[in-house]
Each structure stands twice: as C-alpha cells, then as structure tokens.
Design a protein around this motif. Structure first.
Motif, PDB file in Angstrom:
ATOM      1  N   LEU A  14       0.808  -1.218   0.000  1.00  0.00           N
ATOM      2  CA  LEU A  14       0.000   0.000   0.000  1.00  0.00           C
ATOM      3  C   LEU A  14       0.846   1.276   0.000  1.00  0.00           C
ATOM      4  O   LEU A  14       0.592   2.170  -0.821  1.00  0.00           O
ATOM      5  CB  LEU A  14      -0.974  -0.036   1.185  1.00  0.00           C
ATOM      6  CG  LEU A  14      -2.002   1.087   1.242  1.00  0.00           C
ATOM      7  CD1 LEU A  14      -2.814   1.180  -0.039  1.00  0.00           C
ATOM      8  CD2 LEU A  14      -2.919   0.899   2.441  1.00  0.00           C
ATOM      9  N   PRO A  15       1.872   1.410   0.866  1.00  0.00           N
ATOM     10  CA  PRO A  15       2.644   2.657   0.828  1.00  0.00           C
ATOM     11  C   PRO A  15       3.269   2.915  -0.549  1.00  0.00           C
ATOM     12  O   PRO A  15       3.292   4.052  -1.018  1.00  0.00           O
ATOM     13  CB  PRO A  15       3.724   2.450   1.903  1.00  0.00           C
ATOM     14  CG  PRO A  15       3.129   1.472   2.848  1.00  0.00           C
ATOM     15  CD  PRO A  15       2.314   0.544   1.984  1.00  0.00           C
ATOM     16  N   GLU A  16       3.727   1.855  -1.215  1.00  0.00           N
ATOM     17  CA  GLU A  16       4.341   2.048  -2.542  1.00  0.00           C
ATOM     18  C   GLU A  16       3.309   2.469  -3.590  1.00  0.00           C
ATOM     19  O   GLU A  16       3.600   3.273  -4.473  1.00  0.00           O
ATOM     20  CB  GLU A  16       5.055   0.774  -2.995  1.00  0.00           C
ATOM     21  CG  GLU A  16       6.358   0.589  -2.245  1.00  0.00           C
ATOM     22  CD  GLU A  16       7.109  -0.669  -2.669  1.00  0.00           C
ATOM     23  OE1 GLU A  16       7.074  -1.040  -3.850  1.00  0.00           O
ATOM     24  OE2 GLU A  16       7.727  -1.292  -1.782  1.00  0.00           O
TER      25      GLU A  16
ATOM     26  N   LEU B  21       0.732   9.725   3.117  1.00  0.00           N
ATOM     27  CA  LEU B  21       0.371   8.380   3.584  1.00  0.00           C
ATOM     28  C   LEU B  21       1.196   7.271   2.918  1.00  0.00           C
ATOM     29  O   LEU B  21       0.932   6.091   3.124  1.00  0.00           O
ATOM     30  CB  LEU B  21      -1.120   8.135   3.352  1.00  0.00           C
ATOM     31  CG  LEU B  21      -2.049   9.073   4.147  1.00  0.00           C
ATOM     32  CD1 LEU B  21      -3.505   8.873   3.733  1.00  0.00           C
ATOM     33  CD2 LEU B  21      -1.890   8.857   5.656  1.00  0.00           C
ATOM     34  N   SER B  22       2.219   7.655   2.142  1.00  0.00           N
ATOM     35  CA  SER B  22       2.998   6.663   1.387  1.00  0.00           C
ATOM     36  C   SER B  22       4.187   6.146   2.194  1.00  0.00           C
ATOM     37  O   SER B  22       5.238   5.844   1.620  1.00  0.00           O
ATOM     38  CB  SER B  22       3.479   7.282   0.073  1.00  0.00           C
ATOM     39  OG  SER B  22       4.477   8.261   0.328  1.00  0.00           O
ATOM     40  N   ASP B  23       4.035   6.051   3.468  1.00  0.00           N
ATOM     41  CA  ASP B  23       5.108   5.618   4.365  1.00  0.00           C
ATOM     42  C   ASP B  23       4.457   4.808   5.482  1.00  0.00           C
ATOM     43  O   ASP B  23       3.421   5.217   6.027  1.00  0.00           O
ATOM     44  CB  ASP B  23       5.777   6.895   4.924  1.00  0.00           C
ATOM     45  CG  ASP B  23       6.786   6.605   6.004  1.00  0.00           C
ATOM     46  OD1 ASP B  23       7.976   6.539   5.671  1.00  0.00           O
ATOM     47  OD2 ASP B  23       6.388   6.430   7.173  1.00  0.00           O
ATOM     48  N   ALA B  24       5.048   3.660   5.818  1.00  0.00           N
ATOM     49  CA  ALA B  24       4.429   2.754   6.788  1.00  0.00           C
ATOM     50  C   ALA B  24       4.219   3.431   8.145  1.00  0.00           C
ATOM     51  O   ALA B  24       3.177   3.244   8.780  1.00  0.00           O
ATOM     52  CB  ALA B  24       5.286   1.500   6.952  1.00  0.00           C
ATOM     53  N   THR B  25       5.183   4.229   8.579  1.00  0.00           N
ATOM     54  CA  THR B  25       5.034   4.905   9.876  1.00  0.00           C
ATOM     55  C   THR B  25       3.875   5.894   9.847  1.00  0.00           C
ATOM     56  O   THR B  25       3.026   5.913  10.742  1.00  0.00           O
ATOM     57  CB  THR B  25       6.336   5.649  10.250  1.00  0.00           C
ATOM     58  OG1 THR B  25       7.394   4.694  10.328  1.00  0.00           O
ATOM     59  CG2 THR B  25       6.201   6.357  11.585  1.00  0.00           C
ATOM     60  N   ARG B  26       3.833   6.707   8.778  1.00  0.00           N
ATOM     61  CA  ARG B  26       2.769   7.731   8.709  1.00  0.00           C
ATOM     62  C   ARG B  26       1.405   7.084   8.516  1.00  0.00           C
ATOM     63  O   ARG B  26       0.392   7.559   9.042  1.00  0.00           O
ATOM     64  CB  ARG B  26       3.085   8.747   7.607  1.00  0.00           C
ATOM     65  CG  ARG B  26       4.348   9.552   7.909  1.00  0.00           C
ATOM     66  CD  ARG B  26       4.473  10.807   7.057  1.00  0.00           C
ATOM     67  NE  ARG B  26       4.672  10.564   5.644  1.00  0.00           N
ATOM     68  CZ  ARG B  26       5.868  10.424   5.066  1.00  0.00           C
ATOM     69  NH1 ARG B  26       6.980  10.488   5.774  1.00  0.00           N
ATOM     70  NH2 ARG B  26       5.955  10.218   3.765  1.00  0.00           N
ATOM     71  N   LEU B  27       1.362   5.987   7.749  1.00  0.00           N
ATOM     72  CA  LEU B  27       0.095   5.262   7.576  1.00  0.00           C
ATOM     73  C   LEU B  27      -0.357   4.704   8.924  1.00  0.00           C
ATOM     74  O   LEU B  27      -1.540   4.766   9.275  1.00  0.00           O
ATOM     75  CB  LEU B  27       0.339   4.136   6.568  1.00  0.00           C
ATOM     76  CG  LEU B  27      -0.776   3.608   5.696  1.00  0.00           C
ATOM     77  CD1 LEU B  27      -1.603   4.707   5.051  1.00  0.00           C
ATOM     78  CD2 LEU B  27      -0.214   2.688   4.620  1.00  0.00           C
ATOM     79  N   ALA B  99      -5.574   0.148   4.857  1.00  0.00           N
ATOM     80  CA  ALA B  99      -4.326   0.152   5.628  1.00  0.00           C
ATOM     81  C   ALA B  99      -4.452  -0.760   6.847  1.00  0.00           C
ATOM     82  O   ALA B  99      -3.540  -1.546   7.149  1.00  0.00           O
ATOM     83  CB  ALA B  99      -3.979   1.579   6.054  1.00  0.00           C
ATOM     84  N   ALA B 100      -5.592  -0.690   7.540  1.00  0.00           N
ATOM     85  CA  ALA B 100      -5.787  -1.533   8.724  1.00  0.00           C
ATOM     86  C   ALA B 100      -5.827  -3.004   8.317  1.00  0.00           C
ATOM     87  O   ALA B 100      -5.238  -3.865   8.978  1.00  0.00           O
ATOM     88  CB  ALA B 100      -7.068  -1.124   9.453  1.00  0.00           C
ATOM     89  N   ARG B 101      -6.494  -3.296   7.167  1.00  0.00           N
ATOM     90  CA  ARG B 101      -6.570  -4.681   6.681  1.00  0.00           C
ATOM     91  C   ARG B 101      -5.191  -5.216   6.319  1.00  0.00           C
ATOM     92  O   ARG B 101      -4.914  -6.412   6.457  1.00  0.00           O
ATOM     93  CB  ARG B 101      -7.492  -4.729   5.456  1.00  0.00           C
ATOM     94  CG  ARG B 101      -8.482  -5.844   5.507  1.00  0.00           C
ATOM     95  CD  ARG B 101      -9.435  -5.918   4.335  1.00  0.00           C
ATOM     96  NE  ARG B 101      -9.309  -4.882   3.342  1.00  0.00           N
ATOM     97  CZ  ARG B 101     -10.270  -4.001   3.040  1.00  0.00           C
ATOM     98  NH1 ARG B 101     -11.410  -4.011   3.679  1.00  0.00           N
ATOM     99  NH2 ARG B 101     -10.084  -3.109   2.086  1.00  0.00           N
ATOM    100  N   CYS B 102      -4.321  -4.327   5.803  1.00  0.00           N
ATOM    101  CA  CYS B 102      -2.954  -4.750   5.455  1.00  0.00           C
ATOM    102  C   CYS B 102      -2.072  -4.817   6.691  1.00  0.00           C
ATOM    103  O   CYS B 102      -0.886  -5.118   6.586  1.00  0.00           O
ATOM    104  CB  CYS B 102      -2.329  -3.787   4.451  1.00  0.00           C
ATOM    105  SG  CYS B 102      -3.075  -3.865   2.832  1.00  0.00           S
ATOM    106  N   GLY B 103      -2.620  -4.462   7.845  1.00  0.00           N
ATOM    107  CA  GLY B 103      -1.860  -4.623   9.074  1.00  0.00           C
ATOM    108  C   GLY B 103      -1.105  -3.388   9.524  1.00  0.00           C
ATOM    109  O   GLY B 103      -0.303  -3.469  10.453  1.00  0.00           O
ATOM    110  N   TYR B 104      -1.328  -2.248   8.854  1.00  0.00           N
ATOM    111  CA  TYR B 104      -0.675  -1.020   9.339  1.00  0.00           C
ATOM    112  C   TYR B 104      -1.462  -0.517  10.527  1.00  0.00           C
ATOM    113  O   TYR B 104      -2.655  -0.225  10.416  1.00  0.00           O
ATOM    114  CB  TYR B 104      -0.611   0.055   8.251  1.00  0.00           C
ATOM    115  CG  TYR B 104       0.257  -0.368   7.120  1.00  0.00           C
ATOM    116  CD1 TYR B 104       1.641  -0.312   7.228  1.00  0.00           C
ATOM    117  CD2 TYR B 104      -0.294  -0.901   5.952  1.00  0.00           C
ATOM    118  CE1 TYR B 104       2.452  -0.754   6.197  1.00  0.00           C
ATOM    119  CE2 TYR B 104       0.512  -1.361   4.932  1.00  0.00           C
ATOM    120  CZ  TYR B 104       1.888  -1.278   5.061  1.00  0.00           C
ATOM    121  OH  TYR B 104       2.683  -1.724   4.059  1.00  0.00           O
TER     122      TYR B 104
END
Lengths: 111, 111
Positions: A14-16, B21-27, B99-104
C-alpha cells in the motif's frame, strides 16, 4: 524482447502504491488508463520528455499499479485493476474517482 | 503558544495526501488516529526518535491529514476526518480500512 519487472499481486504494498500515485502526472496516467485500455508512453505523455515518462511509468510499474506488455518495438501500459482490486478491495476505484473528481486526467500527464 | 500551519480544506491536494500516507510509519499514525482521538507525538511514536516523529507529523499536518492543537506545553494530534471527507468523499475511510486490513497500525509508528 525486453522483460520488465512486475511485483506479484501479493507483494504489492500500500505505501508504494500511494507513493506511485502521489504525483499529478502519475495520477493523471492512472486516471487515463482507468478505462481498462492500453496506451504507449507516447500516447500517455504527449509533450512530456521521453525520459521523464519512462521514469514515471517505471515507478507505477514497480509499485504494481501498471503492467507493461511488449509487442515488437512498442510497449503498451495498462492498469493492473484486477490485481489491485484483489489486494485492496474498493480502494483503487475510490482513488481514481477522487482523482477524476479533483480534475486529474490524462491532461496532467501532458503538462 | 506556537502556531502551526494547516492548509484550508479547499487547499488540501490529493497527491500531497497520498504522499503523506505513502510511508508505513505515517500510515500507522493515521490508522491509530482513525478513532477520532487525539494523541501526543510521544503517545504515537513510542521509541521513535523525537526528531523523526516531528518530521512525520509535519508532513501529515502540511498535507492536511492531521490537525495539531497546543495546550500548555503539549501538542495533540488528530485526523482531519471531516475536512478530508468533504474534500474526497469516501476516500479516507477506504484508505484507512485498506491500511488496517494490510496490518498497518500504530505499531508501525513504533518500529
């Protein structure tokens, strides 16, 4: 025939994907391809420098947003709609319709 | 009291929101705040270096994703859910649920 790297559907992150679409030109390319059609870089980019379009298309392809198909000397780009839909149900439709509503269209790919 | 820049709702741009939102931390921060609550940088970031969290929160705030509210010496961050919903109907819910479904989750903000 040149081979292009495409991530497997389960490796699309998703981030990519969000990074690939975080640019007006690339968002315009995605909106342009949301009809399910195939376009060459020239058809998508218009007056944009070829190297710039190559760069944008590479980012979209490596993120899993686009698929590139070679035919003879030409390369055709299409959206990986089914893969994106199976990975992130509902998201890409929503993203592309928001982008179209905000006015991002193929014209942005030609600025 | 320090004043923070927040774009007006009509100036929130889709590519900038997607970049934020294109970063795992920010997501993960956005998912953490999707309950509508307020959190300090320390509550969101856990072990992340303070300067790194400041950087991530600034990108989210300047894109229009977050609002920062000062109270005494503390700053509270919250998602601009209503502004994002009015600007891009349906998109942010869809993005955060993908994002939540992908585990972020907030755990990504603590990596």
């Amino acid at each position: 025939m040149r081979r292009y790297f495409h991530p497997d559907p389960e490796d699309i992150c998703l981030p990519e994907v969000l990074f690939a679409l975080s640019d007006a030109t690339r968002l315009g390319i995605a909106v342009d391809l949301s009809d399910g059609g195939e376009r060459t870089a020239g058809e998508l980019g218009g007056d944009i420098a070829k190297s710039t379009m190559t760069h944008h298309l590479k980012i979209l392809r490596e993120a899993g947003v686009l698929r590139v198909r070679s035919e003879g000397t030409r390369c055709y780009n299409s959206l990986r709609l089914a893969d994106l839909e199976s990975r992130f149900p509902g998201l890409v439709d929503q993203l592309l319709s928001s982008a179209a509503r905000c006015g991002y269209t193929s014209a942005d790919a030609r600025r």
